[in-house]
Design a protein around this motif. Structure first.
Motif, PDB file in Angstrom:
ATOM      1  N   SER A  59      -2.564  55.023-122.841  1.00  0.00           N
ATOM      2  CA  SER A  59      -1.661  55.328-123.950  1.00  0.00           C
ATOM      3  C   SER A  59      -2.426  55.847-125.162  1.00  0.00           C
ATOM      4  CB  SER A  59      -0.848  54.086-124.328  1.00  0.00           C
ATOM      5  OG  SER A  59      -1.692  53.033-124.746  1.00  0.00           O
ATOM      6  N   ALA A  63      -2.068  59.540-126.689  1.00  0.00           N
ATOM      7  CA  ALA A  63      -1.735  59.702-128.109  1.00  0.00           C
ATOM      8  C   ALA A  63      -2.808  60.503-128.839  1.00  0.00           C
ATOM      9  CB  ALA A  63      -1.563  58.335-128.763  1.00  0.00           C
ATOM     10  N   ASN A 223       5.886  63.116-137.331  1.00  0.00           N
ATOM     11  CA  ASN A 223       5.519  62.629-136.002  1.00  0.00           C
ATOM     12  C   ASN A 223       6.454  61.527-135.526  1.00  0.00           C
ATOM     13  OD1 ASN A 223       3.278  64.238-135.296  1.00  0.00           O
ATOM     14  ND2 ASN A 223       1.967  63.076-136.661  1.00  0.00           N
ATOM     15  N   ALA A 224       6.948  60.709-136.454  1.00  0.00           N
ATOM     16  CA  ALA A 224       7.850  59.623-136.072  1.00  0.00           C
ATOM     17  C   ALA A 224       9.279  60.128-135.889  1.00  0.00           C
ATOM     18  CB  ALA A 224       7.813  58.513-137.124  1.00  0.00           C
ATOM     19  N   ILE A 228       9.168  60.545-131.751  1.00  0.00           N
ATOM     20  CA  ILE A 228       9.718  59.403-131.018  1.00  0.00           C
ATOM     21  C   ILE A 228      10.899  59.826-130.142  1.00  0.00           C
ATOM     22  CG2 ILE A 228      10.886  57.184-131.269  1.00  0.00           C
ATOM     23  CD1 ILE A 228       9.086  56.590-133.631  1.00  0.00           C
ATOM     24  N   ARG A 231       9.735  61.739-127.209  1.00  0.00           N
ATOM     25  CA  ARG A 231       8.799  61.005-126.349  1.00  0.00           C
ATOM     26  C   ARG A 231       7.409  61.644-126.364  1.00  0.00           C
ATOM     27  NH1 ARG A 231      12.543  59.453-121.045  1.00  0.00           N
ATOM     28  NH2 ARG A 231      14.171  58.321-122.234  1.00  0.00           N
ATOM     29  N   THR A 233       4.200  60.812-128.358  1.00  0.00           N
ATOM     30  CA  THR A 233       3.595  59.821-129.235  1.00  0.00           C
ATOM     31  C   THR A 233       2.217  60.272-129.689  1.00  0.00           C
ATOM     32  OG1 THR A 233       4.773  58.047-128.096  1.00  0.00           O
ATOM     33  CG2 THR A 233       2.899  57.419-129.445  1.00  0.00           C
ATOM     34  N   VAL A 237       1.865  57.191-134.863  1.00  0.00           N
ATOM     35  CA  VAL A 237       3.073  56.520-134.360  1.00  0.00           C
ATOM     36  C   VAL A 237       2.697  55.355-133.453  1.00  0.00           C
ATOM     37  CG1 VAL A 237       5.180  56.810-132.997  1.00  0.00           C
ATOM     38  CG2 VAL A 237       4.460  58.611-134.579  1.00  0.00           C
ATOM     39  N   LEU A 238       1.658  55.517-132.628  1.00  0.00           N
ATOM     40  CA  LEU A 238       1.205  54.437-131.755  1.00  0.00           C
ATOM     41  C   LEU A 238       0.748  53.243-132.580  1.00  0.00           C
ATOM     42  CD1 LEU A 238       0.508  53.482-128.852  1.00  0.00           C
ATOM     43  CD2 LEU A 238      -1.771  54.473-129.192  1.00  0.00           C
ATOM     44  N   ARG A 241       3.856  51.562-134.119  1.00  0.00           N
ATOM     45  CA  ARG A 241       4.635  50.832-133.100  1.00  0.00           C
ATOM     46  C   ARG A 241       3.968  49.518-132.741  1.00  0.00           C
ATOM     47  NH1 ARG A 241       6.771  55.132-128.520  1.00  0.00           N
ATOM     48  NH2 ARG A 241       8.913  55.287-129.305  1.00  0.00           N
TER      49      ARG A 241
END
Length: 571
Positions: A59, A63, A223-224, A228, A231, A233, A237-238, A241
């Motif tokens: 992930s 990202a 970016n958010a 989001i 989809r 990321t 944003v990661l 979250r």
């Protein structure tokens, strides 16, 4: 650090320098040092294991790649757009340049998440612009704005004004003798552009590209809001979250990801500095007004194109934003029977959270601007008008402010959580969860913004002013209060207003620092849109845009009293 002050006498100047360096180090340098300490050390010292583990996480890898990909492509587009606009306005005889520049720079002063919301309203199925024309996507169909191309396009539009601003300044600083000589030798406008102008502004083109890249890398709002739902990321944003979902217990893990983002950003800044030094050309001659090519019959088409670009990128999305704020439910067409001001009444009078957000943002933005202006007056004087150890110490503090401004806002947020989560020594009070931690973060992030115009004002001063005051027996604090502070006050005020505008609307820094009772305008708008209260988000965003425009217009009153370029949209 103490080595800097061993030979500094404990007079007013030495004490002022020590206090300023200590304060800047405490809020700019120390949090970032703690962040890197958590990210690359363990109980036994240096430990790259968590960093290597994070880089091996799929992930994080995805990202990181998404962040690099979207930032690089959007920076390329932003550089092309900004360069084209700068050349069109800076080198031609188009009319109403002041108004054009004001409109082009307006998106730079508006928060990214508001820009995103405006475009979502303009391109969504309930678009008040596209729906009457039968061009809006059907309900249930994902709008095109929620895609990789939509994300990159919005990032490019948001950051093109940065490139435009840098290149416009570069064009105005070029001596025109080379272009005059080339034209006398028969070179046409296009040849002069390709063979002389573009090579000379090459370092500024690179600076514009890297600035757009770094800004996109740390952009959270777009970016958010777009990434989001799409989809897609990115690292900011990661980080948001993970910390928002798991709370402070996951802080070390998020700190490691923050280190990755900070390192990528600092590498980008370092590469920019290296390439700029290699691309620099030595020029002879004083800067003059740039050439203004007479376009003749081509002037009107270019002006139509420029105003058409503004209408497409500024008027269209914000018209949709205002229209959405004036209907009771998202998706209704705006008309005589549907228009309502209830959304504005709700956010301005009824909703306690929005009233608190406006009060919080106004307070911390104003206090941050005032504190930064005071620091800038003292630090700018020591940086420009001093030599030796004093100048080195002041320059070290200014460099820390530049680094805090360069790294993404979310990284600074994580650093401040690490630095101020535990109770402070002596007083035993934790700043986490209070307005004060957001205020300190604003001072750290935006100090560089307020320092630049003050430094420019000091550079224009004659050093004999201070020599005369010394002969008259005035001490350092008296000289600073009676001579220098009044002279640089307009520049400090200009920088403070820019700080206030930026801090008043921001969401990236406060996204991880706010809590119940300490909401800001940016986080409240984001939460409204994220929670499905689209019309309330649109109404609050409209108020923010109008307030931003009014403050920018008010800044024009300082135009005759500040150094050149303190107000970006003024000549």
């Amino acid at each position: 650090m103490t080595a800097f002050f061993r030979r500094i006498r404990p007079d007013g100047e030495g004490i002022t320098l020590a206090v300023l360096v200590a304060v800047v180090t405490l809020i700019c340098g120390l949090p970032l040092v703690l962040l890197f300490k958590v990210g690359v050390t363990g109980p036994g010292g240096l430990d790259l294991g968590p960093l290597i583990e994070a880089m091996g996480n799929k992930s994080v890898q995805r990202a990181l790649w998404n962040s690099f990909e979207s930032s690089f492509l959007s920076a390329l587009i932003a550089t092309g757009l900004g360069a084209g606009l700068a050349l069109a306005i800076g080198l031609t005889d188009v009319r109403a340049k002041g108004l054009l520049v004001f409109c082009l720079l307006l998106p730079m002063m508006i928060p990214p998440h508001v820009i995103a919301i405006a475009w979502i309203q303009a391109m969504g199925p309930g678009s008040p612009i596209l729906k009457p024309l039968g061009l809006a996507p059907e309900m249930g169909v994902t709008p095109a704005i929620y895609s990789f191309s939509g994300l990159v396009s919005l990032l490019a539009l948001q950051h093109a004004p940065l490139v435009f601003l840098i290149l416009r300044a570069a064009l105005r600083s070029l001596p025109r003798e080379l272009a005059d000589a080339a034209r006398v030798c028969g070179a046409g406008g296009l040849r002069v552009l390709l063979r002389i102008t573009l090579p000379l502004i090459g370092p500024s083109l690179l600076a514009g590209f890297m600035l757009a890249f770094v800004a996109a890398l740390g952009n959270f709002g777009i970016n958010a809001m777009i990434g989001i739902p799409a989809r897609y990321t990115t690292l900011p944003v990661l980080m948001w979250r993970r910390l928002a979902s798991f709370g402070p217990d996951v802080l070390p893990n998020v700190a490691v990801i923050s280190v990755v983002l900070a390192v990528v950003t600092l590498i980008a800044v370092g590469v920019q500095s290296l390439l700029q030094r290699r691309m620099r050309s030595t020029l002879i001659g004083l800067p003059q007004a740039p050439l203004a090519y007479a376009l003749g019959k081509g002037r009107l088409p270019l002006e139509i194109g420029l105003w058409g670009f503004i209408a497409l990128t500024l008027v269209l999305p914000f018209t949709a934003l205002v229209a959405t704020s004036l209907v009771p439910t998202y998706g209704l067409a705006l008309g005589a029977d549907t228009i309502t001001f209830n959304n504005f009444v709700e956010v301005l009078w009824r909703q306690s959270v929005t009233l608190r957000a406006f009060a919080n943002s106004t307070f911390i933005a104003a206090v941050a601007a005032l504190v930064i202006a005071v620091i800038a007056i003292g630090l700018g004087h020591l940086t420009v008008l001093r030599q030796g150890r004093k100048r080195q110490a002041a320059s070290l503090a200014a460099a820390q402010a530049d680094v805090a401004f360069a790294v993404p806002g979310l990284v600074v947020s994580i650093a401040f959580i690490l630095a101020f989560l535990k109770p402070l020594p002596l007083i035993g009070v934790s700043l986490y969860g209070t307005l004060w931690i957001i205020l300190l973060a604003y001072v750290a992030v935006f100090l560089s913004v307020g320092l630049k115009p003050v430094t420019a004002a000091y550079l224009q001063m004659d050093r004999s002013l201070e020599d005369a005051a010394r002969v008259a027996g005035a001490g350092y604090l008296t000289r600073l209060r009676r001579i220098f502070a009044p002279l640089v006050a307009p520049a400090a005020a200009s920088g403070a207003i820019l700080v206030f505008l930026t801090a008043y609307n921001e969401v990236t820094v406060s996204a991880l620092l706010w809590s119940s009772g300490t909401e800001t305008i940016g986080t409240t708008i984001f939460n409204y849109e994220d929670g499905g209260s689209t019309t309330l988000a649109a109404a609050m965003s409209t108020v923010v845009v109008l307030a931003t425009v009014l403050v920018m217009v008010a800044m024009n009153g300082l135009a005759r009293r500040v150094p050149a370029w303190c107000i970006p949209w003024r000549d």
